[in-house]
Design an enzyme around this catalytic site. Sequence first.
Site, PDB file in Angstrom:
ATOM      1  N   TYR A 109      34.259  40.680  34.747  1.00 23.85           N
ATOM      2  CA  TYR A 109      35.336  40.156  35.268  1.00 23.85           C
ATOM      3  C   TYR A 109      35.146  40.052  36.963  1.00 23.85           C
ATOM      4  O   TYR A 109      34.403  41.059  37.567  1.00 23.85           O
ATOM      5  CB  TYR A 109      36.307  41.467  35.197  1.00 23.85           C
ATOM      6  CG  TYR A 109      37.797  41.049  35.828  1.00 23.85           C
ATOM      7  CD1 TYR A 109      38.644  40.641  34.915  1.00 23.85           C
ATOM      8  CD2 TYR A 109      38.055  41.332  36.983  1.00 23.85           C
ATOM      9  CE1 TYR A 109      39.987  40.157  35.675  1.00 23.85           C
ATOM     10  CE2 TYR A 109      39.408  41.314  37.554  1.00 23.85           C
ATOM     11  CZ  TYR A 109      40.236  40.530  36.887  1.00 23.85           C
ATOM     12  OH  TYR A 109      41.421  40.094  37.424  1.00 23.85           O
ATOM     13  N   GLU A 197      41.284  34.214  39.341  1.00 19.36           N
ATOM     14  CA  GLU A 197      40.714  35.161  38.546  1.00 19.36           C
ATOM     15  C   GLU A 197      39.654  34.611  37.457  1.00 19.36           C
ATOM     16  O   GLU A 197      39.992  33.357  36.810  1.00 19.36           O
ATOM     17  CB  GLU A 197      41.879  35.785  37.458  1.00 19.36           C
ATOM     18  CG  GLU A 197      41.346  36.838  36.538  1.00 19.36           C
ATOM     19  CD  GLU A 197      42.301  37.460  35.834  1.00 19.36           C
ATOM     20  OE1 GLU A 197      43.070  36.759  35.134  1.00 19.36           O
ATOM     21  OE2 GLU A 197      42.948  38.565  36.055  1.00 19.36           O
TER      22      GLU A 197
END
Length: 220
Positions: A109, A197
Amino acid sequence: MNIHEHQAKEILKKYGVQVPNGVVILYPDELNTKIKKLNSTNIVVKAQIHAGGRGKAGGIKLTKNFDDLRKEVKSMYGKILITHQTGPEGKKVKRLYIEEATEINKEFYLSCLIDRRSSKIAFITSSEGGIDIEKLATENPEKIITTKVNLNETISQKDIENMIKPFSLNEIQKKDANNLIQALFKIFKEKDMSLIEINPLIITKQGKLVCLDAKMNFDD
Ligand code: ADP
Ligand code: MG
C-alpha cells in the site's frame, strides 16, 4: 473531484511511473480494435467507477483468451456494481479498462495526502496491500507507516527509507521506489491533488515495481 483509474494511470505514465499496458473502452464494440494495442492474451477487465472495492464486487475479472474477454466485457458493461464504497444503490459501469494481466509476487500500500493539521504531505505505506486502509488501520495499525514531508522541500533520503521500509526491497527496486515516490510528490504538487493512492503497488514475479491500481483526488 476525482478521476477514473485509467486517467490516473495515464498521468502516472507521463511522469515515468510503471503501470500495466491498458486501453479504455467506452462501448463494447470498441474491444475488437482496441485490443490490438495490447500484447498479452491474459487480460484483466476493470470496471471504471468512482469507487474502490471493485475486486470483491465482481468489477475486476481476469480472462485468459479472447472469447472469455468478450464475454466478460459484455457482462460487465452497463452493470450496476455495488461495492462497500458505492452505497446500496451501486454505480453503473459506463466504461471499462482493459489491461494486461500482471503476475503478482507481493502487494503493498502507498498513498500520499494532505495532512491539514501539520500543513504537510503525509506518505502512508504498508506491507499489506490490496486491502482498505481503513480496515488495516483498525485491524493492524502497527503495519501502517506515516512519513510527513514539507510541501516546499525535497524528500530526504531518510524519509524515503522510512517510507519503503515495509516493502523489503532489493537495491534495484529501492531505486525504482525512490523514483516512484519522487514522481508522486511532483504530480501531487503540480496538479493540486489532495490524494494519490496506489493500492496495490506490487512486485511482479519478475521483480518489477508496478502500480496496479491508482486513485487521484484533486483539491477542490
Ligand atoms: P479495487 O481496489 O477497486 O478492488 P484493484 O485495481 O485494486 O481494484 O484490483 C483488485 C485486485 O485485482 C488487485 O489487488 C489485484 O490483485 C488484482 N488486479 C488488478 N489489476 C490487475 C492486473 N492488471 N493484473 C493482475 N491482477 C490485477
Ligand atoms: Mg485497489
